[in-house]
Design a protein around this motif. Structure first.
Motif, short mmCIF file in Angstrom:
data_model
loop_
_atom_site.label_atom_id
_atom_site.label_comp_id
_atom_site.label_asym_id
_atom_site.label_seq_id
_atom_site.Cartn_x
_atom_site.Cartn_y
_atom_site.Cartn_z
N ILE A 1 0.82 -1.21 0.00
CA ILE A 1 0.00 0.00 0.00
C ILE A 1 0.85 1.27 0.00
O ILE A 1 0.49 2.27 -0.61
N PHE B 1 4.95 4.60 9.80
CA PHE B 1 4.23 4.36 8.54
C PHE B 1 4.23 5.62 7.70
O PHE B 1 4.50 5.59 6.49
N LYS C 1 1.93 2.02 -3.44
CA LYS C 1 0.74 2.40 -4.22
C LYS C 1 0.41 3.86 -3.94
O LYS C 1 0.21 4.66 -4.86
N ILE C 2 0.36 4.21 -2.65
CA ILE C 2 0.06 5.60 -2.28
C ILE C 2 1.15 6.52 -2.81
O ILE C 2 0.87 7.60 -3.33
N ARG D 1 0.93 7.00 -6.66
CA ARG D 1 -0.28 7.75 -7.04
C ARG D 1 -0.20 9.20 -6.60
O ARG D 1 -0.72 10.09 -7.27
N ASN D 2 0.44 9.43 -5.45
CA ASN D 2 0.59 10.82 -5.01
C ASN D 2 1.53 11.59 -5.92
O ASN D 2 1.31 12.78 -6.19
N GLU E 1 -4.45 14.79 5.63
CA GLU E 1 -4.36 13.37 5.24
C GLU E 1 -3.49 12.62 6.24
O GLU E 1 -3.81 11.50 6.65
#
Lengths: 500, 245
Positions: free
Chosen positions: A3, A405, A6-7, A10-11, A392
């Protein structure tokens, strides 16, 4: 895909404008690094091969001086002129050299400084200043060579007139431009066979020698050797540099010379018995003195030391073996307790060889400054990005994401962006290098000859340079993101969620 | 034993040298499975108490016991883990992760650490929640492609994905129209009944307040009313504070 990545990816896509700013900076950084290191490689390789092919060789052996480092140009000493040491136990050293693997050809030589003088003395005339012949134009840097082996080692000398020095031959070879200057100065065209009166300098004084011009030369590779470089036979150089037999023998004084040493009363030093007068001549004839001085057997009752060599230069069978050869030689010298040392072309070239180091240092300083600037700009861009995403971050923390994280997530973003951008930049750098090579940009003067490492601009990119460029940009990107993220993590989740 | 005990909690904010008391010492208890609304006008302390219960803000004084665990003195790491295991959040502004789609947003809390749900059951559980909130046709859409009501449904599903004991919702209908807001509250009530998850939400909307079984009313940082299933328990809860003291 995890993840976090992925984040991260995409960011990068979602925040296009900021990603573009950071990406362009990192890409440009990588491109500059690849281009810059390629230029330095070319300069280094060109300078190395030029020096090595013209007069230093790959391997350089000399004696050791306590006054400073030794090069072909003598001892670099802060305390003034120091004597260039002779290679001690020369026969043993030669034996070690011949038994060292990968060392193909060698030659022994000695060097010295001198100037050309005229028979009417050395006074500068009005005509000299009109011709703009400066005193330094008459200086020569002498290479006293063993003609039997030297020309095998260095093939870059092109004869314009006359011939190369032969083994056993006494004479001098001068540079084409020096030849024209001397012709001008002597007010008559010089030719092969004409004598030149050379005054050699050494720490023990001046020595004169008259040598015939045997050859006029030019170097195939210009720009690296001093214009004043001239080749003479080793015997002549030994005499002019004071490398003579008996130079180290104890001085035998006559009784009347030693009697002074036994005087107890200092006043007797000024008595009439001590003071000696002699007749002085009113007439001073330089021409006759010069004729006297040109007969070496009458000038120097001491003979040249045939075993006296200052340097041994050599070529390796491959550039990859140079360091190995040098290490092997030094170990052998240490084992045999010989006060000699081996080095590479840069050691041999002395101050002239430092040009590459200077270029490298300037480039390194420029890179450091550019990196700092890049880090600051990228850091500011990351700060804006992190501030925009404070909510966020707070949300993630609220629903259970630890600080680790969040930190890892931003690190993945920074690293992904840096990796992609730096790779693109490095690729662009390689493309530009190929374009430059295909353009065959020619060096128009000696400075560019050295900078280009040859006649044409040929940057050399290596895999190591490309990897270094990418890694450095990744480090820059990573460092730049640390501070903004640490700022965001200091905010409590509740405050972070209140940021809109 | 109540699932949540708030004991004489005070919270002060500092505006320069001026102290602003947001909570002036409130005490109450919430039972497991309650559907609780914390009501009051703006500035009454609703969000503050919710943030404190949610362990994303720390009280100035007082104690908070959740699942029989006193939260006083827990480190940031322990609080984070506690939030992940025990609590679910629904925010006023939805606070979805913009780059993840519906499915991924709901899945996100499961990826942050150990949960009660075995990994092999994740997909089926997420699919169930997506169906439960009525977003089966929208699972691959990003938040910016959804309406406000749909985003809040995603937030509800995300809050429930780790099967928390308690779900906290701070003004969940504030950014929605009245019809949609009612639908969201109905959905929360339905999940409360089916999964027996304790729901605590703050609101200033009178219509929505009365849907809750347990209503706690605040004004100026103090409890002015506390009714559970129609029964006034204000005095009963106030005695919690004196008993602990």
């Amino acid at each position: 895909m995890p993840i976090i990545f992925k984040i991260a990816f995409r960011n990068i896509k979602a925040h296009r404008s900021k990603s573009l700013i950071i990406g362009v900076l990192l890409a440009m950084g990588a491109m500059v690094l690849v281009l810059g290191t390629a230029f330095i490689n070319a300069t280094e390789e060109g300078v190395r091969s030029t020096f090595s092919d013209v007069y230093t060789g790959d391997i350089f052996i000399s004696g050791i001086s306590s006054d400073g480092p030794v090069s072909l140009f003598g001892v670099t000493s802060t305390s003034g002129m120091a004597t260039t040491p002779i290679i001690p136990e020369y026969d043993k050293v030669i034996s070690i050299v011949k038994s060292t693997p990968h060392l193909e050809k060698t030659s022994s030589l000695a060097t010295g400084f001198s100037q050309v003088i005229r028979e009417n003395g050395d006074q500068e005339t009005e005509e000299d200043s009109q011709k703009k012949i400066k005193p330094q134009d008459r200086f020569l840097f002498l290479f006293g060579i063993d003609a039997a082996s030297y020309w095998d080692l260095f093939e870059t000398v092109e004869i314009v007139a006359g011939e190369k020095l032969k083994p056993g031959q006494s004479g001098i070879m001068i540079n084409e431009s020096q030849f024209h200057k001397f012709s001008d100065w002597f007010e008559k065209p010089l030719s092969i066979g004409d004598p030149l009166l050379i005054q050699g300098f050494s720490t023990i004084g001046f020595r004169l020698r008259e040598l015939p011009i045997v050859g006029i030369f030019r170097l195939k590779e210009q720009g690296t050797a001093p214009e004043q470089l001239a080749y003479i036979d080793i015997e002549s150089l030994r005499v002019m540099s004071g490398m003579t037999v008996g130079a180290n023998e104890p001085i035998q004084l006559k009784p009347e010379q030693t009697s002074m040493l036994s005087i107890e009363d200092p006043d007797e030093l000024f008595s009439d018995d001590i003071i000696v007068t002699s007749e002085t001549s009113k007439h001073f004839d330089v021409a006759s003195i010069s004729r006297e001085l040109s007969r070496p057997s009458e000038i120097d009752p001491l003979k040249p030391d045939e075993g006296a060599w200052q340097f041994i230069v050599g070529k390796a069978d491959s550039s990859q073996n140079i360091d190995r050869i040098i290490s092997s030689l030094n170990k052998a010298f240490e084992k045999e307790e010989i006060q000699a040392i081996a080095g590479n072309w840069q050691v041999a070239a002395g101050p002239y060889g430092q040009s590459v180091d200077i270029v490298r240092i300037i480039f390194a300083v420029a890179i450091v400054i550019l990196s700092i600037v890049a880090i600051i700009i990228i850091m500011n861009t990351f700060v804006i990005s992190v501030i925009e995403r404070t909510s966020e971050i707070g949300t993630m923390r609220a629903i259970g994401a630890g600080k680790g994280f969040v930190r890892t997530m931003f690190a993945a973003e920074a690293l992904a962006l840096a990796l992609v951008s730096a790779s693109i930049g490095a690729g662009l750098g390689l493309l530009i290098i190929e374009i430059l090579k295909s353009l065959r940009i020619e060096a128009t003067n000696p400075f560019f000859l050295v900078l280009f490492g040859g006649q044409y601009l040929r940057p050399i990119a290596t895999a190591g340079n490309v990897i270094f460029a990418i890694i450095l940009m990744i480090v820059v990107g990573f460092i730049a993101h640390l501070y903004p993220v640490s700022l965001a993590l200091k905010i409590q989740p509740v405050r972070a969620m209140q940021e809109e | 034993m109540p699932i949540i005990q708030v004991i004489d909690v005070k919270k002060d904010y500092y505006l320069g040298n001026v102290v602003v008391p947001a909570l002036r010492g409130i005490s109450f208890a919430i039972e497991r499975g309650d559907f609780v609304s914390i009501a009051g006008p703006s500035g009454s302390g609703k969000s503050t108490i919710l943030n404190i219960i949610g362990l994303i803000d720390i009280p100035t004084s007082g104690e908070l016991i959740i699942n029989e665990k006193n939260t006083k003195g827990l480190s940031d790491r322990e609080l984070t883990r506690f939030r992940h295991e025990v609590l679910g959040f629904i925010f006023q502004s939805f606070n979805l992760i913009p780059v993840l789609n519906v499915y991924e947003n709901i899945e996100f809390p499961l990826l942050l650490g150990k949960t009660k749900i075995p990994k092999s059951e994740w997909k089926s559980w997420i699919d169930f929640l997506i169906d439960e909130v009525g977003l089966s046709d929208w699972r691959n859409h990003k938040p910016n492609e959804l309406s406000g009501g749909q985003r809040q449904r995603v937030a509800i599903a995300r809050a429930l994905v780790t099967k928390p004991s308690i779900v906290l919702a701070d003004e969940p209908t504030a950014n929605l129209d009245s019809t949609t807001g009612e639908q969201i509250i109905d959905l929360m009530k339905k999940i409360n009944r089916e999964l027996e998850t304790t729901f605590i939400f703050s609101t200033h909307d009178a219509k929505i307040v009365n849907i809750a079984d347990h209503v706690i009313r605040l004004r100026d940082g103090m409890i002015i009313g506390n009714k559970r299933n129609g029964e006034d328990i204000l005095e009963e809860n106030a005695s919690i504070a004196s008993a602990e003291n």
